[in-house]
Design a protein around this motif. Structure first.
Motif, short mmCIF file in Angstrom:
data_model
loop_
_atom_site.label_atom_id
_atom_site.label_comp_id
_atom_site.label_asym_id
_atom_site.label_seq_id
_atom_site.Cartn_x
_atom_site.Cartn_y
_atom_site.Cartn_z
N GLU A 84 5.54 2.33 -4.01
CA GLU A 84 6.01 3.57 -4.63
C GLU A 84 5.21 4.46 -4.14
OE1 GLU A 84 6.15 3.59 -8.81
OE2 GLU A 84 7.90 1.96 -8.88
N ASP A 85 3.93 4.40 -3.79
CA ASP A 85 2.96 5.45 -3.13
C ASP A 85 2.19 4.87 -2.02
OD1 ASP A 85 1.11 4.35 -4.38
OD2 ASP A 85 0.67 5.62 -5.81
N LEU A 86 1.47 5.63 -1.47
CA LEU A 86 0.52 5.06 -0.33
C LEU A 86 -0.18 4.05 -0.78
CD1 LEU A 86 -0.34 5.45 2.40
CD2 LEU A 86 -1.98 7.30 1.88
N ARG A 89 1.58 1.02 -0.98
CA ARG A 89 1.91 0.32 0.44
C ARG A 89 0.80 -0.26 1.21
NH1 ARG A 89 4.84 5.31 -0.20
NH2 ARG A 89 3.58 6.30 1.43
N TRP A 161 -3.21 10.79 -4.07
CA TRP A 161 -3.29 10.79 -2.46
C TRP A 161 -3.06 12.17 -1.91
CZ3 TRP A 161 -5.23 6.59 -0.81
CH2 TRP A 161 -5.33 5.29 -1.59
#
Length: 204
Positions: A84-86, A89, A161
Motif C-alpha cells: 500500500e505504500d513505499l 513495497r 515517506w
C-alpha cells in the motif's frame, strides 16, 4: 563475469517512465514529458551501472507493473512492487529476496541518486559481510540505499515517506533492532528544480 557477492542480491526499485507519473515535482520546470525523460535517463544510468558492475545478481522491481517496454528491454528478472505504500513495497521485496536459501543479504536502491556508483555499492556489500544492515542517507533527509541480512518489516512500517525525517526515523529503527549496522556516505538525488543545475555540473 563472476559476481563478487554471489550470495547477495541487488534490488532496484523503478517506476515506468510515464509522463505525469514520475518526477512530479519537476513537472513545473520540465513539463510532464521532460520530467519523464529525465527519469528515463537517470534510471537507464543506474540499470546500466548495476548490470555491468559484477557485484551481485540484479532484480528489477517495477511499478506500476512489469509490462512497460522500458522494463522488458533490460533483460533483467522483473518483479512487481506490492504494498500500500513505499515501506510495504520495500518490505515485500526484501521478504521475497531473502526467502531464497541461496541469498544471504540484499541491497535495495532507487534510480534517482546521481552520485551512486559501483564503488559505493561495493562498499555497501562489503559492510554487509560484517553488520546486519547498511543505510545510504540522502541529503534531503531520505535514503537512497538500504541493505539487510534478514527480513525486517519493522524497519519500513509507519514512516512518513517523502519527508525529511525518513532517514532519521529509519536509523532509530535500526538502532532498536541491531547492535551493529553501518551508515554510508551521503547520496544526493534529483527531485527538485534546484537539483537540475547540480546534475548538469556533475555530468560535465
Amino acid at each position: 563475469m563472476t559476481d563478487k557477492f554471489p550470495r547477495g542480491r541487488l534490488l532496484v526499485f523503478c517506476k515506468a517512465p510515464q509522463p505525469g507519473l514520475v518526477k512530479t515535482r519537476l513537472i513545473p520546470a520540465l513539463g510532464a514529458a521532460g520530467a519523464a525523460n529525465l527519469h528515463r535517463k537517470l534510471a537507464s544510468r543506474v540499470l546500466h551501472l548495476v548490470q555491468h558492475a559484477g557485484l551481485a545478481p540484479v532484480q528489477l522491481w517495477c511499478a506500476p507493473d512489469t509490462t512497460d517496454r522500458f522494463f522488458t528491454a533490460t533483460g533483467l528478472p522483473l518483479y512487481c512492487q506490492q504494498g500500500e505504500d513505499l515501506g510495504a513495497r520495500m518490505a515485500h521485496a526484501f521478504d521475497t529476496a531473502l526467502a531464497d536459501p541461496a541469498v544471504d543479504y540484499a541491497l535495495l536502491i532507487g534510480t534517482d541518486c546521481a552520485n551512486l556508483d559501483v564503488a559505493y555499492l561495493q562498499a555497501a556489500f562489503q559492510q554487509l559481510q560484517a553488520v546486519d544492515a547498511v543505510l545510504g542517507p540522502a541529503e534531503d533527509g531520505g535514503y537512497g540505499l538500504i541493505g539487510l541480512r534478514q527480513a525486517a518489516p519493522k524497519v519500513f512500517a509507519d514512516i512518513a515517506w517523502s519527508t525529511e525525517t525518513v532517514c532519521a526515523v529509519t536509523a532509530q529503527r535500526l538502532n532498536s533492532l541491531y547492535q551493529y549496522w553501518a551508515l554510508l556516505p551521503l547520496l544526493w538525488d534529483v527531485d527538485r528544480p534546484a537539483d537540475l543545475a547540480r546534475l548538469i555540473l556533475a555530468e560535465r
